[in-house]
Design an enzyme around this catalytic site. Structure first.
Site, PDB file in Angstrom:
ATOM      1  N   ASN A  91       0.824  -1.212   0.000  1.00 49.59           N
ATOM      2  CA  ASN A  91       0.000   0.000   0.000  1.00 49.59           C
ATOM      3  C   ASN A  91       0.855   1.257   0.000  1.00 49.59           C
ATOM      4  O   ASN A  91       1.858   1.337   0.703  1.00 49.59           O
ATOM      5  CB  ASN A  91      -0.938   0.011   1.208  1.00 49.59           C
ATOM      6  CG  ASN A  91      -1.887  -1.162   1.183  1.00 49.59           C
ATOM      7  OD1 ASN A  91      -2.070  -1.783   0.131  1.00 49.59           O
ATOM      8  ND2 ASN A  91      -2.487  -1.477   2.307  1.00 49.59           N
ATOM      9  N   HIS A 108       5.911  -0.762  -2.656  1.00 47.52           N
ATOM     10  CA  HIS A 108       5.424  -0.077  -3.865  1.00 47.52           C
ATOM     11  C   HIS A 108       5.506   1.450  -3.735  1.00 47.52           C
ATOM     12  O   HIS A 108       4.841   2.167  -4.488  1.00 47.52           O
ATOM     13  CB  HIS A 108       3.983  -0.500  -4.180  1.00 47.52           C
ATOM     14  CG  HIS A 108       3.879  -1.899  -4.712  1.00 47.52           C
ATOM     15  ND1 HIS A 108       2.691  -2.571  -4.853  1.00 47.52           N
ATOM     16  CD2 HIS A 108       4.839  -2.771  -5.143  1.00 47.52           C
ATOM     17  CE1 HIS A 108       2.915  -3.789  -5.346  1.00 47.52           C
ATOM     18  NE2 HIS A 108       4.212  -3.932  -5.517  1.00 47.52           N
TER      19      HIS A 108
HETATM   20  P1  OAD Z   1      -6.454  -5.684  -4.966  1.00 47.82           P
HETATM   21  O1  OAD Z   1      -7.474  -4.630  -5.191  1.00 47.82           O
HETATM   22  O2  OAD Z   1      -5.957  -6.432  -6.142  1.00 47.82           O
HETATM   23  O3  OAD Z   1      -7.010  -6.772  -3.929  1.00 47.82           O
HETATM   24  C1  OAD Z   1      -7.570  -6.393  -2.699  1.00 47.82           C
HETATM   25  C2  OAD Z   1      -7.937  -7.665  -1.945  1.00 47.82           C
HETATM   26  O4  OAD Z   1      -8.449  -7.256  -0.680  1.00 47.82           O
HETATM   27  C3  OAD Z   1      -9.014  -8.521  -2.615  1.00 47.82           C
HETATM   28  O5  OAD Z   1      -8.593  -9.879  -2.656  1.00 47.82           O
HETATM   29  C4  OAD Z   1     -10.244  -8.358  -1.713  1.00 47.82           C
HETATM   30  O6  OAD Z   1     -10.992  -9.565  -1.588  1.00 47.82           O
HETATM   31  C5  OAD Z   1      -9.602  -8.020  -0.371  1.00 47.82           C
HETATM   32  N1  OAD Z   1     -10.440  -7.168   0.497  1.00 47.82           N
HETATM   33  C6  OAD Z   1     -11.296  -6.189   0.142  1.00 47.82           C
HETATM   34  N2  OAD Z   1     -11.859  -5.632   1.229  1.00 47.82           N
HETATM   35  C7  OAD Z   1     -11.342  -6.284   2.299  1.00 47.82           C
HETATM   36  C8  OAD Z   1     -11.528  -6.185   3.716  1.00 47.82           C
HETATM   37  N3  OAD Z   1     -12.358  -5.297   4.259  1.00 47.82           N
HETATM   38  N4  OAD Z   1     -10.838  -7.024   4.523  1.00 47.82           N
HETATM   39  C9  OAD Z   1      -9.987  -7.959   3.978  1.00 47.82           C
HETATM   40  N5  OAD Z   1      -9.760  -8.105   2.669  1.00 47.82           N
HETATM   41  C10 OAD Z   1     -10.427  -7.278   1.829  1.00 47.82           C
HETATM   42  O7  OAD Z   1      -5.244  -4.989  -4.154  1.00 47.82           O
HETATM   43  P2  OAD Z   1      -3.763  -5.499  -3.950  1.00 47.82           P
HETATM   44  O8  OAD Z   1      -3.683  -6.969  -3.903  1.00 47.82           O
HETATM   45  O9  OAD Z   1      -3.188  -4.719  -2.828  1.00 47.82           O
HETATM   46  O10 OAD Z   1       0.259  -1.805  -7.276  1.00 47.82           O
HETATM   47  O11 OAD Z   1      -3.083  -4.992  -5.289  1.00 47.82           O
HETATM   48  C11 OAD Z   1      -1.734  -5.216  -5.493  1.00 47.82           C
HETATM   49  C12 OAD Z   1      -1.122  -4.100  -6.300  1.00 47.82           C
HETATM   50  O12 OAD Z   1      -1.861  -3.934  -7.506  1.00 47.82           O
HETATM   51  C13 OAD Z   1      -1.180  -2.749  -5.639  1.00 47.82           C
HETATM   52  O13 OAD Z   1      -0.137  -2.498  -4.725  1.00 47.82           O
HETATM   53  C14 OAD Z   1      -1.099  -1.810  -6.803  1.00 47.82           C
HETATM   54  C15 OAD Z   1      -2.055  -2.515  -7.747  1.00 47.82           C
HETATM   55  O14 OAD Z   1      -1.911  -2.262  -9.076  1.00 47.82           O
HETATM   56  C16 OAD Z   1       0.750  -0.719  -7.882  1.00 47.82           C
HETATM   57  O15 OAD Z   1       0.097   0.276  -8.109  1.00 47.82           O
HETATM   58  C17 OAD Z   1       2.195  -0.864  -8.242  1.00 47.82           C
END
Ligand code: OAD
Length: 231
Positions: A91, A108
């Site tokens: 994040n 990141h």
């Molecule tokens: P994503 O948006 O891909 O995934 C978020 C995850 O959080 C999903 O699997 C949801 O099910 C889960 N989620 C949502 N609400 C939640 C809650 N209240 N409690 C628990 N889990 C929850 O985000 P990231 O995996 O962080 O990179 O994305 C990875 C990277 O992709 C980011 O750092 C960013 C993006 O492109 C860059 O910008 C370089």
């Protein structure tokens, strides 16, 4: 006595209940926008104003949000834990920092920092950035960019992260969809001794690679898990 070592990886899901959008899925930041338009070096070279606008908006949003119970629980765990501890976040928000986490790596990058492409200086940054903003160090204009790792760029602190993964006894992944590497591959980089646990709202791309997976909201799952291992 050797104390167990914990490595935690967090993603956008841990900040969702603070009011920040995740990237994928309904209402996600990448739903109505192509990654290539705002989150690549090529996009910044082609249209820096649009890229600045996107990150200025997200930086401004940080003023309206606060760390939630999951961020606080991880900071509390770090304070109480006697063994090695590392929190790695994908994040770019500052909610772990504001909750009090110290052994924290922003792999990141960080919204509240700007980096100069001319002199390499990294500055704390709270306001808006644009092409006219001079670098506080070298005073050049058109040289500051958000201190964010864009697609195609190398994530930060990877050597330290890889060593911690190799040595850890417990790896916990929280609120990440497992779509973006190298973070999505961390669960496979841990040493053979490590137990791996996923805490997420939905199944991720990598759920099957974890020893254990729990479903629910971060503000429920994380404080409960912290209490469990602290007790
Ligand atoms: P994503 O948006 O891909 O995934 C978020 C995850 O959080 C999903 O699997 C949801 O099910 C889960 N989620 C949502 N609400 C939640 C809650 N209240 N409690 C628990 N889990 C929850 O985000 P990231 O995996 O962080 O990179 O994305 C990875 C990277 O992709 C980011 O750092 C960013 C993006 O492109 C860059 O910008 C370089």
């Amino acid at each position: 006595m050797v104390r167990p070592s914990i490595v935690i990886l967090t993603g956008a899901g841990i900040s969702a209940e603070s009011g920040l959008s995740t990237f994928r899925g309904n209402g996600g930041l990448w739903e109505d926008r192509r990654v290539e338009e705002v989150a690549t070096p090529e996009a910044f070279a082609a249209d820096p104003d649009s890229v600045h606008r996107f990150y200025n908006l997200r930086r401004a949003q940080l003023r309206d949000v606060k760390p939630n119970a999951a961020h606080h629980a991880l900071a509390e765990l770090e304070r109480a834990w006697k063994g090695p501890f590392l929190l790695i976040t994908q994040n770019v928000d500052d909610l772990h920092d504001r909750a009090g986490s110290q052994r924290l790596l922003h792999m990141h990058g960080e919204l509240r920092k700007a980096r100069c492409l001319r002199c390499g200086a990294i500055h704390p940054w709270d306001g808006a950035l644009d092409q006219a903003t001079p670098c506080p160090s070298c005073h050049q204009r058109s040289s500051l960019r958000p201190h964010i790792v864009w697609f195609g760029e190398m994530p930060l602190d990877m050597e330290r992260i890889e060593l911690a993964l190799y040595l850890c006894d417990l790896f916990v992944s929280i609120g990440t969809s497992g779509n973006v590497y190298p973070a999505a591959g961390f669960v496979q980089q841990v040493g053979a001794q490590a137990h791996t646990l996923e805490l997420n709202l939905d199944a991720s791309q990598t759920t099957s690679l974890f020893h254990e997976s729990r479903r629910g909201k971060a503000t429920d799952l994380v404080p409960a898990w912290v209490q469990e291992i602290s007790g």
